[in-house]
Design an enzyme around this catalytic site. Structure first.
Site, PDB file in Angstrom:
ATOM      1  N   GLU A 198       2.778 -14.775   0.530  1.00 49.30           N
ATOM      2  CA  GLU A 198       3.330 -15.664   1.713  1.00 49.30           C
ATOM      3  C   GLU A 198       5.655 -14.806   1.846  1.00 49.30           C
ATOM      4  O   GLU A 198       6.022 -15.397   2.511  1.00 49.30           O
ATOM      5  CB  GLU A 198       3.596 -17.046   1.625  1.00 49.30           C
ATOM      6  N   HIS A 220      -9.378 -17.412   9.784  1.00 49.45           N
ATOM      7  CA  HIS A 220      -9.318 -16.896  10.679  1.00 49.45           C
ATOM      8  C   HIS A 220      -9.990 -17.047  12.120  1.00 49.45           C
ATOM      9  O   HIS A 220      -9.096 -17.171  13.129  1.00 49.45           O
ATOM     10  CB  HIS A 220      -9.180 -15.425  10.531  1.00 49.45           C
TER      11      HIS A 220
HETATM   12  C1  LIG Z   1      -2.405 -15.665   2.690  1.00 54.82           C
HETATM   13  C2  LIG Z   1      -2.841 -15.391   3.534  1.00 54.82           C
HETATM   14  C3  LIG Z   1      -1.988 -16.278   4.861  1.00 54.82           C
HETATM   15 SE1  LIG Z   1      -1.297 -14.666   6.363  1.00 54.82          SE
HETATM   16  C4  LIG Z   1      -3.984 -14.014   4.778  1.00 54.82           C
HETATM   17  O1  LIG Z   1      -4.547 -14.979   5.463  1.00 54.82           O
HETATM   18  N1  LIG Z   1      -4.573 -13.719   4.239  1.00 54.82           N
HETATM   19  C5  LIG Z   1      -3.945 -12.619   3.196  1.00 54.82           C
HETATM   20  C6  LIG Z   1      -4.710 -11.443   2.582  1.00 54.82           C
HETATM   21  C7  LIG Z   1      -5.666 -11.826   3.966  1.00 54.82           C
HETATM   22  C8  LIG Z   1      -5.944 -13.025   4.784  1.00 54.82           C
HETATM   23  C9  LIG Z   1      -7.066 -13.847   4.110  1.00 54.82           C
HETATM   24  O2  LIG Z   1      -6.986 -15.020   3.519  1.00 54.82           O
HETATM   25  O3  LIG Z   1      -8.037 -13.748   3.902  1.00 54.82           O
HETATM   26 ZN   LIG Z   2       0.233 -13.133   5.795  1.00 54.52          ZN
END
Ligand SMILES: C=C(C[SeH])C(=O)N1CCC[C@H]1C(=O)O
Ligand SMILES: [Zn+2]
Length: 597
Positions: free
Chosen positions: A350, A479
């Site tokens: 982050e 996501h």
């Molecule tokens: C840490 C974050 C915020 Se940009 C994230 O969503 N990441 C970081 C690695 C992959 C992805 C996830 O957690 O799926």
């Molecule tokens: Zn990130």
């Protein structure tokens, strides 16, 4: 004539950038207010200001169409017009825009407030994903408990989000078509400025697959030793046994599967707890690394405005995030930090975003973003590749012994591999599934079974129980319901090793073919030559196409898997030998699990 028009356009661009800065600041403040306190009132305010900004984007969109900006001689001016010429869902008429915003916000709220009952105590039903379920998946050895948590989490989200998700897809595609794109998946790929990006990514995955197959085969063998028949000898690995809710990174099962379990192994999380680490100390440790290579310290407002621990008094989105408030001063992280080594890595991740914000803050507004989305995700992780070496961990006292046993180094390389190599197929398949959903190739009656087809084909995982189209397991991943593209992480996991290799060479810490200076033991800590090279690239923001930024830091103009493969070569050699010695089956046969359509 065109010269006069270009001069007028130049002043016009200054005025709209100024206007956008003010409105984006207002919008991001309201996004923050909702994300950090999920009330109806905050949602209503956020939707209102977002619609206002969307209307301004539409206004600009129509105004710039009056300009012959493709003919302008000034590259930067042309590029800014190009940036404003695609506005995604902001192109939707206000009612549809508001509906889309509400659908995503509701799904985020369902996800962030979902609670399930404890496996051992069915009256205790207040378990949240962060920190409760995350901790259970990371630490439990009870297969039945892991299975319970895995199933109940999906039951608490999927069915509630399925209808909203279908509408979200339809409205997103409507917005895409208004921008003259065939579907939303194509809008997401626009900023890679390369119509062969899908083929490039497929090629990278194929290059990396042999390494993945080796670690998959080894882990399945070790998990079978540990959990018995529930892990088949040649089939996919059950997805609930990998230390992570989505089976996307496997570092939490390192202790259970280490190559050399007998050498003394530091449990970095236990060490952090023993040394009284706090959330603040975790972020100060990360900041200290960035400052040591001449990057920028966090502004005072960062420490005042950030949320670095989960507040007890309200519902909020705990998924870690970094925020740019577009006023060149206010930059924040929101993270429900726990004292674990995994969270130490996330803090670096982050803060890497914040460093990017800080370096490009004086660029025109349209260029205040990553050279491509993958660059933004790679900054913090690239620093973590140095931070996570035995050399560095010894420097900061997270490894207390100075035992030079090479087995300790290989154990650590394996741990890093569980986080990086295991991630590759997941990072790839997330948008493989969504590209087909947006294009209509995957229809709603096939959402879930298509998801499990991809999970088996690319990750070699299977659900612990049969699934059906009554379930909607993709929604169990933040996501998907939060409308955040994912290809960025696959790309980041490849290019971060290219960045790391280049910075290590600049720091004199890595020489190809010099066994005394292997890539996986390079630590650029306190090296300002490396830091300044990174800083230069970050300051470019999106002012040039990403190959220019890639060239600035690595001298190459392409994404290339050789950085990752060189970094893990010693581990790949060890895995191939070990797998041969154990006579394990490489790859996986078809799953016995069914997905009822
Ligand atoms: C840490 C974050 C915020 Se940009 C994230 O969503 N990441 C970081 C690695 C992959 C992805 C996830 O957690 O799926
Ligand atoms: Zn990130």
């Amino acid at each position: 004539n065109i010269e006069e028009e270009e001069l007028q356009a130049y002043n016009y661009m200054l005025s709209i950038n100024d206007k956008m800065e003010k409105y984006l600041n207002k919008k991001v403040l309201s996004d923050w207010a909702y994300a950090s306190n999920l009330t109806q009132e905050n949602l209503n305010k956020n939707i209102k200001i977002s619609a206002e900004v969307a209307n301004i984007q539409k206004e600009i969109w129509h105004q710039i169409a009056q300009y012959n900006w493709q003919q302008f001689s000034d590259y930067s001016l042309r590029r800014q017009f190009w940036a404003y010429s695609t506005i995604g869902e902001n192109a939707l008429p206000e009612p549809q825009f508001k509906m889309l915003k509400k659908l995503v916000s509701d799904m985020e709220s369902i996800y962030s407030t979902a609670k399930i009952c404890d496996y051992k105590n069915s009256t205790k039903c207040d378990l949240l994903l962060e920190p409760d379920l995350t901790n259970i998946l990371a630490t439990s050895n009870d297969e039945k408990e892991l299975r319970h948590v895995w199933i109940e989490w999906r039951n608490s989200i999927g069915p509630k989000c399925k209808d909203s998700y279908k509408s979200y897809v339809a409205l997103s595609n409507e917005g895409a078509k208004l921008n003259n794109f065939s579907d939303q998946g194509e809008v997401w790929l626009k900023d890679y400025e390369d119509d062969t990006i899908k083929e490039q990514v497929h090629g990278l995955f194929e290059q990396l697959k042999p390494l993945y197959l080796q670690i998959h085969a080894y882990v399945r063998f070790k998990l079978r030793e540990k959990f018995g028949e529930v892990v088949s000898e040649k089939g996919p690995i059950p997805a609930h046994l990998l230390g992570n809710m989505w089976g996307q990174t496997w570092d939490n099962i390192a202790e259970k599967t280490l190559p050399y379990p007998d050498v003394e192994d530091s449990d970095y999380t236990a060490e952090m707890i023993k040394q009284n680490y706090t959330a603040i100390k975790i972020f100060q440790t990360a900041e200290n690394f960035f400052k040591s290579i001449n990057l920028t310290e966090m502004p005072r407002t960062f420490w005042k405005n950030s949320i670095l621990e989960k507040p007890a008094d309200r519902n909020l989105i705990c998924h870690a995030s970094a925020w740019d408030f577009y006023d060149q001063k206010d930059f924040r992280i929101k993270q429900c930090t726990e004292v674990t080594y995994e969270q130490m890595s996330t803090a670096h991740h982050e803060m890497g975003h914040i460093e990017y914000f800080l370096q490009y803050k004086d660029q025109p507004v349209p260029f205040r973003t990553g050279a491509n989305d993958g660059f933004h995700e790679a900054v913090g992780d690239c620093i973590s590749l140095s931070f996570g070496t035995t050399t560095h961990l010894r420097k900061i006292g997270l490894i207390t012994s100075d035992n030079p046993d090479p087995k300790i180094v290989l154990n650590n390389l394996y741990r890093v591999g569980l986080g990086k190599i295991a991630f590759l197929p997941f990072g790839y398949l997330m948008d493989l599934w969504r590209w087909d959903v947006f294009s209509g190739k995957t229809t709603p009656d096939n959402y879930n079974c298509k998801w499990w087809e991809l999970r088996e084909k690319y990750q070699g995982l299977e659900p612990p129980v049969d699934r059906s189209e009554e379930d909607f397991d993709p929604a169990a991943k933040y996501h998907i319901i939060a409308d955040v593209p994912y290809l960025r992480y696959f790309i980041s996991f490849v290019i971060q090793f290219q960045f790391h290799r280049a910075l290590c060479e600049k720091a004199g810490q890595y020489e190809p073919n010099n066994p005394k200076k292997p890539l996986h033991e390079c630590d650029i800590y306190e090296n300002t030559d490396a830091g300044n090279a990174l800083k230069k690239m970050l300051a470019m923001g999106a002012s040039r196409p990403w190959p220019d930024a890639m060239e600035a830091i690595t001298g190459q103009r392409v994404m290339d898997a050789s950085g990752l493969l060189q970094y893990f070569q010693p581990l790949q050699d060890w895995l191939e030998k070990e797998n041969k010695k154990n006579g394990v089956f490489i790859g996986w046969e078809k799953t016995k699990r069914v997905c009822v359509r």
